[in-house]
Design a protein around this motif. Structure first.
Motif, mmCIF file in Angstrom:
data_model
loop_
_atom_site.group_PDB
_atom_site.id
_atom_site.type_symbol
_atom_site.label_atom_id
_atom_site.label_comp_id
_atom_site.label_asym_id
_atom_site.label_seq_id
_atom_site.Cartn_x
_atom_site.Cartn_y
_atom_site.Cartn_z
ATOM 1 N N LYS A 108 0.656 -1.158 0.053
ATOM 2 C CA LYS A 108 0.192 0.014 0.486
ATOM 3 C C LYS A 108 1.113 1.117 -0.062
ATOM 4 O O LYS A 108 2.245 1.643 0.407
ATOM 5 N N ASN B 45 -1.306 6.452 1.541
ATOM 6 C CA ASN B 45 -2.267 7.018 2.035
ATOM 7 C C ASN B 45 -3.706 5.625 1.351
ATOM 8 O O ASN B 45 -4.569 5.745 1.230
ATOM 9 N N GLN B 46 -2.953 5.283 1.993
ATOM 10 C CA GLN B 46 -3.401 3.470 1.891
ATOM 11 C C GLN B 46 -3.121 3.255 2.764
ATOM 12 O O GLN B 46 -2.478 3.039 3.441
ATOM 13 N N ASP C 250 -11.768 4.662 -1.782
ATOM 14 C CA ASP C 250 -11.781 3.606 -2.097
ATOM 15 C C ASP C 250 -11.410 2.516 -1.447
ATOM 16 O O ASP C 250 -9.898 2.312 -1.554
ATOM 17 N N TRP C 251 -12.468 1.673 -1.239
ATOM 18 C CA TRP C 251 -12.166 0.100 -0.556
ATOM 19 C C TRP C 251 -12.117 -0.453 -1.854
ATOM 20 O O TRP C 251 -13.210 -1.002 -2.164
ATOM 21 N N ILE D 272 -7.911 -3.133 1.159
ATOM 22 C CA ILE D 272 -7.190 -1.283 1.413
ATOM 23 C C ILE D 272 -7.863 -0.877 0.943
ATOM 24 O O ILE D 272 -8.806 -0.305 0.282
ATOM 25 N N THR E 296 -8.484 3.558 -0.010
ATOM 26 C CA THR E 296 -6.979 4.731 -0.718
ATOM 27 C C THR E 296 -7.956 5.709 -0.450
ATOM 28 O O THR E 296 -9.103 5.867 -1.035
ATOM 29 N N ASP F 277 -7.522 9.766 -0.446
ATOM 30 C CA ASP F 277 -7.038 11.343 -1.082
ATOM 31 C C ASP F 277 -7.967 12.556 0.294
ATOM 32 O O ASP F 277 -9.525 12.409 0.148
#
Length: 889
Positions: free
Chosen positions: A124, A127-128, A155-156, A162, A164, A166
Motif C-alpha cells: 500500500k 495514503n492506503q 475507495d475501499w 485496502i 485508498t 484522498d
C-alpha cells in the motif's frame, strides 16, 4: 563522604551505560496455536531464544515479546518457534514436527499467517490503509465514514482489504479518518471497532476479526453453527480458561463431535433443536441417532429415552452439570425442561467423568440453559398443533454490566383437545397445562480477578388429566364410574456454581457447586393413588491443577448428596433418607498422540454401603483424521421402583416385591460395568468432507433390580438379579455433505439386551434389535435481508420388539411374541424472513403408523385384563404443527 559520592557517580554512569547499551524492543507477531500446552511451548521457546518476556494469546493468536536487539531478533525468535511446531508470519513448521504435537495442539493451518509472495503483493502507498470488511455494504459504510471525517474521496477494495484515501493533511489526519471508520464498525491498522458496534453490523458485514490485515475472510456471514464460547460456569468441574479454545469438528451443521474430547461426546446446538418441534427435552433427540425416544404408555402420554439399549434411568441426566432428572422426577422430568430454553446439549456415550457422580452407567446427557452470548436477545415463540397443544415461550438474555449478565426464561403450555383417534374411549394424550419459570444470573471475570459465579432458580407447576374421554376431573374418582388419571407435579430448584482460576496459573482452579431441589407429585391412576415427595441437596467441590506440566493434569474433590424420599402407594408408606458423602480423584495424561483419563471415587452410602467407582477413558490419534477411543467404568444407583415404573400403574397389575434384605424397598442397589470402543474416521466423498463413527458398548450388571412382566399379566414383580444381565450396543453413523447446504446423516443400530429372569434368560421387552435412521437437511442461501429456507426430514426404521407374555389372558387380550417392524417419518419446513422472524410448519409420524390396541381391554378399565403399559409403537397418527419465532436484539 567525597569518596562515597565519587563512587556513587561512577556507579551511576556505569549503570547508565549498561542501560543505554541494552536496547529493549517490544513487538507483536502472529503465531498459530490452540491450547494451554501451545501457550507454554511458544512462550518458553521465545524466552530460551533470548526474549526478556513473552505472552501468547490463543484468542488473538498473537505473541507479544520484549527482547534486546543485541541478543536476538524477530527472525531468530520466530524460526525457533516454528522449529517446535508453530506456524507464524515468517516461518512454517515442518509437517513432521506439527504431526508429532499432542492432539490438543493441532491448530488449523489454513489460512496461513505466512507473509508469502501472494500476501506481499498487497502493498500500500502512504495514503492506503488496511481496513477489514466483507461485502458491498461494508464498502459503502467505510467510504461514507471516510468522507464524513473529511476525506475528499475514498475507495475501499474488498479483495485487498485496502482503502485508498484522498485528503488534505492540513485539514484532517489519516488517524482521524481511520478512527471514524472504526467507529462505524470496521477494524483497521490503527483502531479496532468496539464489540457492540461490530455485533450490530448486518450479518453479511460480519468479517473475520482474527485474520491478519490484508486477508479477506472466506465467510460471507456468521457461521451460525459455530459453537459459542463456553462460560466456565457451564463446566464448573473444569474451570480452565483454555476451555474457550476447544475446536469442534463439524459432523452436520448443528451437531458436532468433539475431536479433542477423550470420551465420545456429541455437542448438540440450539440450531439442531430447531429442526423439529422440540417442545421439551424429551423431543430434543428426534434428529439424533444415538438416543431412542418412545411413549412409555398409552394413558399418560409421556416419553422416555433409551441409550445403549437400556432405559433412561441408567443415563445420568444433568442440567448445568447438576443432577436434574433422577429420583421421583424420572418419569416426567424430560417434559419439565422446555426446548426453547436449551442453549445446547452435551451427549456422552459410555462412562463419563467421576467428577460428576457415580450414577452414570450408559452415559451422560447434560443440558445447558440459554445464557447471554455477546449481545442481548429477547425471543418470543408461539406453537400449536392439530391435537390441541399450544405453548408460548419468552426468553431474554442481557448484560447487566461488564461482568454480570442474566437470563429470564418463561414457558407456558396447554393441551386442550380431547383426542381419541382410535375410538377406544381413552384419550390419546392427557389434557392439562404447565407454567414454568427460571432466572439465571452470571458473573464472569476470569481474565482479571479469576473469579466467576453462576446462580439459578426455577419453578414449574404441571397438571395432566387423562383416562377415559368423558372422565370429569372435577369429580373424585370414587364418585364416578369412568377411569381417570391425574398427575400434579410441583418442582423447585435453586443452585449456585462458583469458580476461581489462580492468577498466573490458568491450569489451576477450584470450583464449588451446590443445589437444592424439592419435587412433589400427587397422582391417581383409576382407584390407585401415588403420592411422592423428594428433597435433595447436592454439593460438589473440585480442585484442578497439574503435576509438573500440563501433560499431567489432575482433579480432586469431594461431594455430598442428600435425598429424602416420602412415598405413598395405595395404603402403604415408604420413607427413606439417603446420605452419600464421596471423594474422587482423576488424572489426565496427554501424550503426543494419546490422552488417558483415569479416575476413581469412593462413596459412603448410608443404605447401600461403601461403593468404589473406577472409570477409564483413552483416546489415540492414529492419524489426525483417525481417532480410536476406549472406555471402561463402573456405576451404581439406587432404584426408585414406584417412580420409575409408573407406566404400569394404568393397568390391573399388582405390585409385588421379592426382597433380599436390602435397605431400599428390601432390595439391593444396582451396580454395572460399561465397556466401549469407538472409531472416528474423517475422509472425503466426491471431494467433500465426511465423517464415519462406529462404536460398540457392552453393559454388564453385577446387580440389578428387574421388573418382571412375564410372571403373570396381573402382576409386576420386582426382585434382584440372580445370574447375568447384559446389553450390547453397536452403532455406525455417517455424516456427509453431498452438496452445498445439503446435510445427510445415516445410522444403523443393533441391540442385544438380555437378562436372567426368574423364568430363565430372555430378551428385555420393548427393545428393538435393529434400528435404522436417516436425516436429511437442506437450507437455501441467505438473501440480502438475511432470509432463507430450511427443510428437514427424519426417517426412523424400528425392527421387531420382544413383547411381554400375556398368554394366560383370553385370546383377545393377548400380544404376539414379537411386534411388527414399522417406520416413522417427521418433516419440517421453516422460513427465516430475516434474523428476527422465523415461521415453521411440520409434521410428525407422517407414515401414520399406530399400534393396534395400545390399551388392552380398554372397555373394562377396572377389570382383570386392563393394561395401558404395553406400548411399543406410536399411539397417534400423523400430527401437524405450526410455530412462529420473534427475536429482538
Amino acid at each position: 563522604m567525597k569518596t562515597f559520592l565519587k563512587s556513587l557517580v561512577a556507579f551511576s554512569l556505569l549503570f547508565s551505560n549498561i542501560l543505554l547499551a541494552q536496547t529493549i524492543t517490544k513487538a507483536t507477531f502472529k503465531v498459530k496455536g490452540n491450547c494451554g500446552m501451545c501457550k507454554e511451548r511458544i512462550e518458553t521457546t521465545a524466552i530460551k531464544t533470548g526474549a526478556n518476556s513473552a505472552l501468547w494469546s490463543a484468542e488473538t493468536q498473537q505473541l507479544t515479546v520484549e527482547y534486546d536487539v543485541a541478543k536476538t531478533n524477530p527472525d531468530e525468535l520466530l524460526k525457533k518457534i516454528a522449529e517446535v511446531g508453530h506456524d507464524n508470519e515468517k516461518f512454517t513448521a515442518s509437517n513432521e514436527v506439527y504431526n508429532a504435537l499432542p492432539s490438543c495442539c493441532h491448530y488449523e493451518r489454513e489460512p496461513s499467517f505466512l507473509k508469502s509472495a501472494e500476501n506481499t503483493t498487497k502493498t500500500k502507498a502512504e495514503n492506503q490503509f488496511f481496513v477489514r470488511g466483507n461485502c458491498s455494504s461494508c464498502k459503502a459504510r467505510i467510504e461514507k465514514a471516510a468522507k464524513t471525517a473529511g476525506a475528499n474521496s475514498a475507495d475501499w477494495n474488498a479483495e485487498t482489504q485496502i482503502v485508498t484515501l484522498d485528503f488534505d493533511p492540513a485539514k484532517i489526519s489519516a488517524d482521524a479518518i481511520l478512527k471514524m471508520i472504526a467507529n462505524v464498525g470496521h477494524d483497521n491498522e490503527k483502531y479496532k471497532a468496539s464489540d457492540n458496534v461490530y455485533k450490530n453490523l448486518p450479518d453479511c458485514c460480519l468479517y473475520d476479526r482474527s485474520l491478519p490485515f490484508g486477508e479477506k475472510s472466506d465467510l460471507v456471514h456468521h457461521d451460525e453453527s459455530a459453537a459459542p464460547k463456553k462460560d466456565f460456569t457451564q463446566h464448573a468441574d473444569h474451570v480452565d480458561k483454555n476451555i474457550d479454545e476447544i475446536k469442534l469438528i463439524k459432523l452436520g451443521e448443528a451437531t458436532t463431535l468433539n475431536k479433542k474430547e477423550t470420551g465420545l461426546t456429541f455437542n448438540i446446538s440450539s440450531k439442531e433443536l430447531l429442526k423439529a418441534a422440540c417442545c421439551n427435552l424429551s423431543e430434543s433427540f428426534e434428529t439424533n441417532a444415538t438416543v431412542d425416544v418412545a411413549f412409555s404408555n398409552a394413558v399418560t402420554g409421556t416419553k422416555q429415552l433409551k441409550m445403549l439399549g437400556l432405559d433412561q434411568k441408567y443415563t445420568s441426566l444433568t442440567k448445568e452439570l447438576l443432577p436434574s432428572i433422577r429420583g421421583l422426577a424420572s418419569p416426567y422430568g424430560m417434559n419439565l425442561i422446555p426446548g426453547r430454553w436449551i442453549g445446547g446439549i452435551q451427549l456422552t456415550k459410555g462412562g463419563s467423568t467421576v467428577t460428576n457422580g457415580y450414577e452414570s452407567i450408559t452415559g451422560q446427557i447434560n443440558t445447558e440453559l440459554l445464557k447471554f452470548n455477546e449481545k442481548p436477545e429477547t425471543a418470543l415463540n408461539f406453537f400449536g398443533d392439530l391435537n390441541g397443544r399450544f405453548e408460548t415461550n419468552i426468553t431474554s438474555t442481557s448484560a447487566i454490566s461488564e461482568h454480570w449478565n442474566q437470563s429470564i426464561l418463561l414457558h407456558g403450555n396447554a393441551t386442550l383437545a380431547k383426542m381419541d383417534t382410535n375410538d377406544d374411549g381413552f384419550l390419546d394424550q392427557p389434557t392439562g397445562n404447565q407454567i414454568n419459570a427460571s432466572y439465571l444470573l452470571n458473573y464472569n471475570d476470569l481474565e482479571h480477578s479469576g473469579l466467576g459465579t453462576h446462580f439459578g432458580i426455577s419453578f414449574v407447576k404441571d397438571e395432566r388429566f387423562g383416562g377415559q374421554k368423558d372422565f370429569d376431573k372435577n369429580i373424585s374418582q370414587a364418585q364416578q364410574s369412568l377411569y381417570g388419571v391425574g398427575i400434579d407435579i410441583s418442582k423447585f430448584d435453586i443452585w449456585n456454581k462458583t469458580g476461581y482460576v489462580f492468577k498466573g496459573k490458568p491450569y489451576q482452579s477450584i470450583g464449588w457447586m451446590n443445589q437444592f431441589t424439592y419435587h412433589q407429585q400427587d397422582s391417581f391412576f383409576g382407584n390407585r393413588n401415588y403420592l411422592g415427595k423428594e428433597k435433595t441437596f447436592y454439593s460438589n467441590l473440585i480442585f484442578e491443577s497439574i503435576i509438573g506440566n500440563t501433560n499431567h493434569k489432575y482433579k480432586a474433590g469431594a461431594s455430598f448428596l442428600y435425598d429424602d424420599f416420602d412415598e405413598d402407594y395405595l395404603t402403604q408408606n415408604y420413607k427413606r433418607t439417603e446420605t452419600v458423602p464421596g471423594l474422587f480423584f482423576e488424572y489426565t495424561l496427554t501424550g503426543l498422540k494419546y490422552t488417558l483419563v483415569a479416575g476413581a471415587r469412593t462413596d459412603f452410602h448410608n443404605l447401600a454401603g461403601t461403593q468404589f467407582t473406577p472409570r477409564l477413558n483413552f483416546k489415540y490419534d492414529v492419524t489426525p483424521k483417525t481417532i480410536l477411543r476406549l472406555s471402561a467404568g463402573k456405576g451404581f444407583r439406587t432404584a426408585n421402583i414406584f417412580a420409575e415404573n409408573q407406566q404400569y400403574f394404568a393397568s390391573n397389575r399388582q405390585i409385588e416385591i421379592i426382597g433380599n434384605g436390602g435397605k431400599i424397598y428390601d432390595l439391593k442397589p444396582e451396580i454395572a460395568w460399561n465397556y466401549g470402543a469407538s472409531l472416528q474416521q474423517e475422509f472425503k466423498i466426491f471431494n467433500r468432507k465426511a465423517t464415519l463413527v462406529a462404536d460398540f458398548f457392552r453393559t454388564d450388571f453385577q446387580d440389578q433390580v428387574l421388573a418382571d412382566l412375564d410372571i403373570s399379566p396381573n402382576k409386576i414383580v420386582f426382585y434382584n438379579l440372580d445370574g447375568k444381565s447384559f446389553a450390547n450396543s453397536f452403532q455406525t453413523q455417517l455424516d456427509f455433505v453431498p452438496a452445498k447446504n445439503l446435510e445427510l446423516r445415516l445410522a444403523y443400530k443393533y441391540y442385544d439386551v438380555q437378562a436372567d429372569f426368574a423364568g430363565g434368560k430372555r430378551a428385555i421387552p420393548f427393545m428393538a434389535k435393529n434400528r435404522g435412521f436417516l436425516n436429511v437437511a437442506y437450507s437455501t442461501d441467505k438473501n440480502s435481508k438475511g432470509g432463507f429456507w430450511n427443510f428437514d426430514t427424519t426417517l426412523q426404521l424400528v425392527g421387531k420388539q420382544k413383547l411381554p407374555n400375556l398368554n394366560s389372558n383370553p385370546t383377545e387380550f393377548r400380544l404376539p411374541e414379537y411386534s411388527d417392524s414399522f417406520a416413522t417419518l417427521n418433516a419440517q419446513i421453516s422460513r427465516n424472513f430475516n434474523k428476527n422472524i422465523r415461521v415453521y410448519l411440520g409434521g410428525e409420524n407422517l407414515t401414520s403408523y399406530t399400534q393396534n390396541q395400545p390399551i388392552i381391554d380398554a372397555k373394562n378399565p377396572f377389570g382383570n385384563y386392563f393394561d395401558g403399559g404395553m406400548v411399543y409403537a406410536p399411539i397417534m397418527p400423523a400430527n401437524f404443527y405450526m410455530g412462529v419465532d420473534f427475536s429482538f436484539n
